[in-house]
Design an enzyme around this catalytic site. Structure first.
Site, PDB file in Angstrom:
ATOM      1  N   HIS A   6      50.215  45.235  42.725  1.00 18.23           N
ATOM      2  CA  HIS A   6      48.870  45.529  42.228  1.00 18.23           C
ATOM      3  C   HIS A   6      47.833  45.024  43.214  1.00 18.23           C
ATOM      4  O   HIS A   6      48.080  44.056  43.939  1.00 18.23           O
ATOM      5  CB  HIS A   6      48.650  44.915  40.846  1.00 18.23           C
ATOM      6  CG  HIS A   6      48.747  43.409  40.797  1.00 18.23           C
ATOM      7  ND1 HIS A   6      47.662  42.589  41.015  1.00 18.23           N
ATOM      8  CD2 HIS A   6      49.786  42.583  40.556  1.00 18.23           C
ATOM      9  CE1 HIS A   6      48.039  41.320  40.897  1.00 18.23           C
ATOM     10  NE2 HIS A   6      49.330  41.283  40.623  1.00 18.23           N
ATOM     11  N   ASP A  50      44.500  44.732  41.985  1.00 21.38           N
ATOM     12  CA  ASP A  50      43.431  44.095  41.213  1.00 21.38           C
ATOM     13  C   ASP A  50      43.663  42.579  41.248  1.00 21.38           C
ATOM     14  O   ASP A  50      44.781  42.121  41.541  1.00 21.38           O
ATOM     15  CB  ASP A  50      43.389  44.604  39.771  1.00 21.38           C
ATOM     16  CG  ASP A  50      44.679  44.380  39.004  1.00 21.38           C
ATOM     17  OD1 ASP A  50      45.764  44.482  39.608  1.00 21.38           O
ATOM     18  OD2 ASP A  50      44.622  44.088  37.789  1.00 21.38           O
ATOM     19  N   ASP A 109      48.304  36.508  45.023  1.00 14.89           N
ATOM     20  CA  ASP A 109      48.584  37.358  43.855  1.00 14.89           C
ATOM     21  C   ASP A 109      47.621  38.523  43.831  1.00 14.89           C
ATOM     22  O   ASP A 109      46.571  38.430  43.235  1.00 14.89           O
ATOM     23  CB  ASP A 109      48.463  36.523  42.574  1.00 14.89           C
ATOM     24  CG  ASP A 109      48.867  37.279  41.330  1.00 14.89           C
ATOM     25  OD1 ASP A 109      49.395  38.386  41.454  1.00 14.89           O
ATOM     26  OD2 ASP A 109      48.641  36.758  40.231  1.00 14.89           O
ATOM     27  N   GLU A 115      46.928  45.270  36.619  1.00 13.00           N
ATOM     28  CA  GLU A 115      48.047  44.417  36.232  1.00 13.00           C
ATOM     29  C   GLU A 115      47.520  43.164  35.564  1.00 13.00           C
ATOM     30  O   GLU A 115      48.084  42.656  34.600  1.00 13.00           O
ATOM     31  CB  GLU A 115      48.899  44.049  37.458  1.00 13.00           C
ATOM     32  CG  GLU A 115      50.285  43.502  37.116  1.00 13.00           C
ATOM     33  CD  GLU A 115      50.313  42.005  36.813  1.00 13.00           C
ATOM     34  OE1 GLU A 115      51.278  41.535  36.197  1.00 13.00           O
ATOM     35  OE2 GLU A 115      49.358  41.299  37.188  1.00 13.00           O
ATOM     36  N   GLU A 116      46.412  42.654  36.087  1.00 18.94           N
ATOM     37  CA  GLU A 116      45.837  41.410  35.560  1.00 18.94           C
ATOM     38  C   GLU A 116      45.062  41.643  34.268  1.00 18.94           C
ATOM     39  O   GLU A 116      44.752  40.700  33.554  1.00 18.94           O
ATOM     40  CB  GLU A 116      44.918  40.769  36.609  1.00 18.94           C
ATOM     41  CG  GLU A 116      45.588  40.471  37.951  1.00 18.94           C
ATOM     42  CD  GLU A 116      46.572  39.305  37.886  1.00 18.94           C
ATOM     43  OE1 GLU A 116      46.843  38.801  36.777  1.00 18.94           O
ATOM     44  OE2 GLU A 116      47.072  38.911  38.957  1.00 18.94           O
ATOM     45  N   GLU A 156      55.440  40.177  43.097  1.00 16.75           N
ATOM     46  CA  GLU A 156      54.700  39.066  42.465  1.00 16.75           C
ATOM     47  C   GLU A 156      55.082  37.741  43.126  1.00 16.75           C
ATOM     48  O   GLU A 156      56.201  37.583  43.615  1.00 16.75           O
ATOM     49  CB  GLU A 156      55.030  38.996  40.973  1.00 16.75           C
ATOM     50  CG  GLU A 156      54.406  40.093  40.120  1.00 16.75           C
ATOM     51  CD  GLU A 156      52.895  39.997  40.026  1.00 16.75           C
ATOM     52  OE1 GLU A 156      52.336  38.902  40.240  1.00 16.75           O
ATOM     53  OE2 GLU A 156      52.266  41.033  39.768  1.00 16.75           O
ATOM     54  N   HIS A 177      45.517  32.511  40.904  1.00 17.82           N
ATOM     55  CA  HIS A 177      44.510  32.467  39.826  1.00 17.82           C
ATOM     56  C   HIS A 177      43.598  31.227  39.925  1.00 17.82           C
ATOM     57  O   HIS A 177      42.796  30.992  39.030  1.00 17.82           O
ATOM     58  CB  HIS A 177      45.159  32.518  38.426  1.00 17.82           C
ATOM     59  CG  HIS A 177      45.854  33.824  38.133  1.00 17.82           C
ATOM     60  ND1 HIS A 177      46.059  34.278  36.861  1.00 17.82           N
ATOM     61  CD2 HIS A 177      46.381  34.767  38.943  1.00 17.82           C
ATOM     62  CE1 HIS A 177      46.693  35.448  36.905  1.00 17.82           C
ATOM     63  NE2 HIS A 177      46.899  35.751  38.159  1.00 17.82           N
TER      64      HIS A 177
HETATM   65 ZN   LIG Z   1      50.188  39.424  40.137  1.00 18.95          ZN
END
Ligand SMILES: [Zn+2]
Length: 380
Positions: A72, A74, A107, A137-138, A166, A349
């Protein structure tokens, strides 16, 4: 394009979930110059959408194997506390080596860059390679990978194996891959009674004792003892709410919420049914929301391909784990065996998310080995 240049370019495109536009333009340009046919489409309406997705394919000879990379572009919102702008990749020299800072470095724009850089050096005749890249995805993940899977089914382009990039490594690149993930279901419980005066309980019906008994029974459940590959399934009480401001009123309603993370001995439906029966016995209701079914790619040819590639480049053999939250592999497993392997997840994150430049280069070589082995190697 070098993996670092591409990672910098992707990080430079602000793409808080759901992602659209520039980050996909950047990816499309580099995939097309690597010989890929690129399909982009937008799916969904507010509030979950619109979401952009990208499917790219480079076909090998007819009948050749098909290997897919999934990921992903995003990212989660940057939040505060950054020491450099989150959407302008910044490379800094640090004692342990250069780090690349920016939201998505780990990520998982760094991994997407590594996948693309890896296949640039895989010869076209090795087989068919595709990219399954979502911009959701997030977020709710409603119009992302699931929509991509529909597109692939419609087009008849079903991969033989799929690697999700991931960030699975824990302390150093290569120490962990995921061969499965637990499923997840949240269940909203409610017991209705009759409101009344606490001094006249015979005229009321207090729902709280029934909810408490229900929760005690649920909390005492032993769902299983775990399997060879999964830890035991776990039920947690996550909320309890009556919201009664008065000391002399029996409330009319009591609510609670539970969250179950479960292994492949269960399904979202089987657990929902079991909890529903218990709730009913206590005069309550249960509303389940299944957010993902478990997946497992049992150790075998595919996990050996991944472990061999990791060991060849890092000197360590990754642990085959099923820990952690859900990922888009929960959907991709419908197409073919799936394994997840990627960067060290320590800063994902967080503020000052950063990836070691050396890890980006090593990951690129690992992905190249995996793709080549999957396309030309033994049946998985
Ligand atoms: Zn991810």
């Amino acid at each position: 394009m070098s993996v670092v240049d591409l990672a910098e370019r992707l990080i430079g495109c602000e793409s808080v979930t759901p992602a659209r536009g520039p980050v996909f333009d950047a990816l499309q340009a580099v995939l097309e110059s690597a010989g890929f046919e690129v399909h982009r489409f937008v799916a969904g309406d507010p509030p979950e959408g619109p979401v952009e997705n990208l499917f790219a394919i480079r076909r090998g000879a007819p009948g050749s194997k098909h290997f897919a990379f999934a990921g992903h572009v995003d990212v989660v919102p940057p939040g505060g506390g950054w020491t450099s702008p989150p959407f302008a990749a910044e490379r800094r020299s640090e004692p342990g080596g250069d780090l690349l800072y920016g939201r998505g470095a780990v990520d998982m724009k760094g991994a997407v860059a590594a996948m693309v850089a890896a296949v640039e050096t895989v010869p076209g005749e090795a087989g068919t390679i595709s990219f399954v890249i979502t911009g959701d995805e997030e977020g709710p993940a409603v119009h992302g990978t699931r929509a991509l899977i529909s597109l692939m089914r419609e087009r008849g382009e079903i991969p033989d194996l799929c690697l999700v990039g991931e960030p699975t490594s824990v302390d150093r690149l290569g120490d962990m891959m995921k061969i499965g993930r637990r499923g997840s279901v949240n269940i909203f419980l409610e017991v209705e009674g009759t409101q009344g005066h606490v001094a006249y309980p015979h005229l009321a019906d207090n729902p709280i004792p029934r909810l408490v008994a229900m929760l005690a029974e649920l909390d005492a459940l032993v769902l299983d003892e775990g399997t060879d590959w999964f830890q035991p399934s776990n039920l947690e009480i996550t909320d309890l709410e009556v919201g009664n401001p008065a000391h002399n009123v029996i409330p009319e309603r009591a609510k609670a919420r539970i969250s179950i993370r479960f292994n492949d001995l269960h399904s979202g439906a089987s657990l929902s049914e079991r909890v529903g029966e218990i709730a009913m016995r206590h005069g309550g209701t249960a509303l389940p929301i299944v957010s993902g079914e478990p997946f497992l790619t049992p150790p075998g040819a595919f996990s050996t391909i991944v472990a061999d590639a990791v060991e060849a480049e890092t000197g360590i053999r990754p642990e085959a784990s099923t820990s952690g939250g859900t990922s888009d592999a929960r959907f991709l497993k419908e197409l073919c065996p799936v394994i997840e392997f990627g960067l060290v997840n320590a800063t994902m994150h967080k503020a000052d998310e950063a990836v070691a430049v050396e890890d980006l280069k090593t990951l690129t070589r690992i992905y190249r080995r995996i793709a080549l082995a999957a396309l030309t190697g033994a049946q998985a």
